[in-house]
Design a protein around this motif. Structure first.
Motif, PDB file in Angstrom:
ATOM      1  N   MET A  23     -16.149  -5.796  -0.307  1.00 25.61           N
ATOM      2  CA  MET A  23     -15.320  -4.762  -0.280  1.00 25.61           C
ATOM      3  C   MET A  23     -13.418  -5.210  -0.543  1.00 25.61           C
ATOM      4  N   GLU A  24     -13.154  -6.844  -0.638  1.00 26.93           N
ATOM      5  CA  GLU A  24     -12.375  -7.077  -0.949  1.00 26.93           C
ATOM      6  C   GLU A  24     -12.252  -6.404  -2.699  1.00 26.93           C
ATOM      7  N   ALA A  25     -13.070  -6.676  -3.346  1.00 29.36           N
ATOM      8  CA  ALA A  25     -13.414  -6.630  -4.889  1.00 29.36           C
ATOM      9  C   ALA A  25     -13.460  -5.069  -5.311  1.00 29.36           C
ATOM     10  N   ILE A  26     -13.819  -4.267  -3.803  1.00 34.02           N
ATOM     11  CA  ILE A  26     -13.648  -2.958  -4.633  1.00 34.02           C
ATOM     12  C   ILE A  26     -12.082  -2.067  -4.744  1.00 34.02           C
ATOM     13  N   VAL A  27     -11.104  -2.616  -3.162  1.00 35.24           N
ATOM     14  CA  VAL A  27     -10.097  -1.388  -2.704  1.00 35.24           C
ATOM     15  C   VAL A  27      -9.612  -3.017  -2.131  1.00 35.24           C
ATOM     16  N   GLU A  28      -8.286  -2.760  -2.926  1.00 36.32           N
ATOM     17  CA  GLU A  28      -6.964  -3.587  -2.393  1.00 36.32           C
ATOM     18  C   GLU A  28      -7.029  -3.687  -0.934  1.00 36.32           C
ATOM     19  N   THR A  29      -8.006  -4.936  -0.284  1.00 38.05           N
ATOM     20  CA  THR A  29      -7.490  -5.200   1.273  1.00 38.05           C
ATOM     21  C   THR A  29      -8.172  -6.123   1.673  1.00 38.05           C
ATOM     22  N   SER A  30      -8.455  -7.011   2.289  1.00 38.16           N
ATOM     23  CA  SER A  30      -8.353  -8.047   2.763  1.00 38.16           C
ATOM     24  C   SER A  30      -9.831  -8.458   4.238  1.00 38.16           C
ATOM     25  N   ASP A  31     -10.022  -9.085   4.300  1.00 37.59           N
ATOM     26  CA  ASP A  31     -11.086  -9.868   5.422  1.00 37.59           C
ATOM     27  C   ASP A  31     -10.580  -9.494   6.873  1.00 37.59           C
ATOM     28  N   GLU A  32      -9.403 -10.360   6.457  1.00 35.74           N
ATOM     29  CA  GLU A  32      -7.491 -10.290   8.084  1.00 35.74           C
ATOM     30  C   GLU A  32      -7.670  -9.102   7.940  1.00 35.74           C
ATOM     31  N   TRP A  33      -7.663  -7.474   6.872  1.00 26.82           N
ATOM     32  CA  TRP A  33      -6.487  -6.577   8.037  1.00 26.82           C
ATOM     33  C   TRP A  33      -8.013  -5.813   8.050  1.00 26.82           C
ATOM     34  N   ILE A  34      -9.001  -5.446   7.634  1.00 24.74           N
ATOM     35  CA  ILE A  34     -10.286  -5.417   8.382  1.00 24.74           C
ATOM     36  C   ILE A  34     -10.556  -5.200   9.850  1.00 24.74           C
ATOM     37  N   GLN A  35     -10.943  -7.306   9.502  1.00 22.11           N
ATOM     38  CA  GLN A  35     -11.037  -7.765  11.436  1.00 22.11           C
ATOM     39  C   GLN A  35     -10.282  -7.315  12.059  1.00 22.11           C
ATOM     40  N   SER A  36      -8.886  -7.566  11.870  1.00 21.57           N
ATOM     41  CA  SER A  36      -7.918  -7.346  12.953  1.00 21.57           C
ATOM     42  C   SER A  36      -8.127  -5.993  13.074  1.00 21.57           C
TER      43      SER A  36
END
Ligand code: UT7
Length: 322
Positions: A23-36
């Motif tokens: 998902m990080e490669a598709i939109v400006e996001t991070s594993d850390e944001w999504i998980q937390s």
């Protein structure tokens, strides 16, 4: 006969796993944001199975677990907001795939609460004495109405299906079901539909995607979930001590944990599989119930609570003994 009970469950998810790193490669996001913020680690995104295909697999597994044949089913209800097409319904497409007799089959739209609504209807229809055996399904391919340029929503959803077989019982199984709804005039969670004809011209419309005001829905969900659990318990003779597991709609880990804290539910009684699938709307509850049964978190004789909330706004829950 004065009760109904679940005699088998099944579920299905697409093979295609999409991780937070992807998902990080598709939109400006991070594993850390999504998980937390959500608890989601990965989701399944279908590229070649539509809602009725996933529903078919879940239904087959539920009937196998119940050791019943499709020809013995006389009521088929599919909860979905992402049908293969507006009509025929997923229930009729599935009826054909399963080669069933001409029976009562219809779809229910109550968004993420759809499976609870479908259980409520199936339970009442069987208890009326008119039906002998129901196949009740929650199935979605939510990612086809998800905008993969919108980071506020695209990291949240996944595709799945879950199913149960329900039949009459002399002892309590589905003990109590509550369904509630309140018209969402603020557009907290919507999918645009067909426009009216303007001078009989056919407007060129872009593909519609779901829209969500996440933090407002979050506030609603953290009120709705404890409300339903409290009402289910207070309308029965049970307390939380009697409940083996709370199987909630998997929309956000924080919603489940916050409700658990408010009601002092021990953590090990809160079922969670959001990390693997994200929010699968009407499929979320039956997928979770099936996983809880197959992993032995729920055993025959156990009393459990299930609860869901979603677009509509809709919310509801059920108190069920396996
Ligand atoms: O199935 C039933 C219906 N759905 C739900 O139950 C969902 C309910 N809502 C939620 O689960 C949460 O509200 C979300 C997970 C959707 C959002 O979490 P939140 O803690 O409410 O975040 P927020 O919407 O308040 O956004 C906080 C920030 C914003 O940035 P600014 O304005 O503070 O600079 C967002 O733009 O986080 C930003 N953001 C993101 N950042 C990285 C939103 N999405 C993302 C993202 N990656 N994917």
């Amino acid at each position: 006969m004065s009760y109904t009970r679940i005699i088998g469950s099944g579920s299905a998810v697409p093979d295609n796993v999409v991780t937070n790193a992807m998902m990080e490669a598709i939109v400006e996001t991070s594993d850390e944001w999504i998980q937390s913020r959500t608890g989601i680690v990965e989701r399944r995104i279908s590229t070649d199975q539509n809602t009725s295909d996933l529903a078919y697999l879940a239904a087959k597994r539920a009937m196998e677990a119940a050791a019943v044949d499709a020809k013995s089913i006389d009521l088929l209800i599919v909860a979905t907001v992402t049908p293969d097409m507006p009509f025929p319904g997923v229930s009729q497409l599935l009826q054909r795939k399963l080669n069933m007799h001409p029976i009562t089959a219809f779809d229910v739209n109550a968004a993420c609460s759809g499976f609870i609504y479908a259980i409520n209807v199936a339970d009442a229809m069987i208890r009326s004495g008119s039906y002998r055996r129901a196949l009740v399904i929650g199935a979605e391919t939510l990612t086809k109405i998800t905008d993969f340029t919108d980071r506020n929503t695209c990291v949240l959803f996944g595709d799945a299906a879950g199913a149960v077989v329900i039949e009459p019982s002399d002892t309590p199984g589905i003990e109590r079901v509550i369904t509630r709804s309140k018209g969402d005039h603020e557009g907290l969670l919507t999918l645009e539909g067909y426009p009216l004809k303007q001078g009989f011209k056919t407007p060129q419309k872009p593909w519609p995607f779901l829209q969500m005001q996440g933090s407002e829905v979050f506030k609603f969900a953290t009120r709705a979930m404890p409300e339903i659990i409290n009402d289910l318990l207070s309308q029965s003779s049970y307390t939380m001590d009697d409940i083996a597991l709370v199987v909630a709609h998997q929309a956000n880990r924080r919603i489940i944990e916050s409700s658990g804290k408010k009601l002092r539910i021990p953590e090990d009684k809160l079922f969670m599989n959001i990390e693997h699938y994200g929010n699968t709307s009407a499929a979320s509850v039956p997928l979770a119930i099936d996983e809880a049964i197959r992993s032995n978190r729920l055993k025959k004789g156990d009393l459990f609570l299930t609860v869901a909330f979603g677009a509509g706004l809709t919310w509801g829950g059920a108190l069920i003994r396996l």
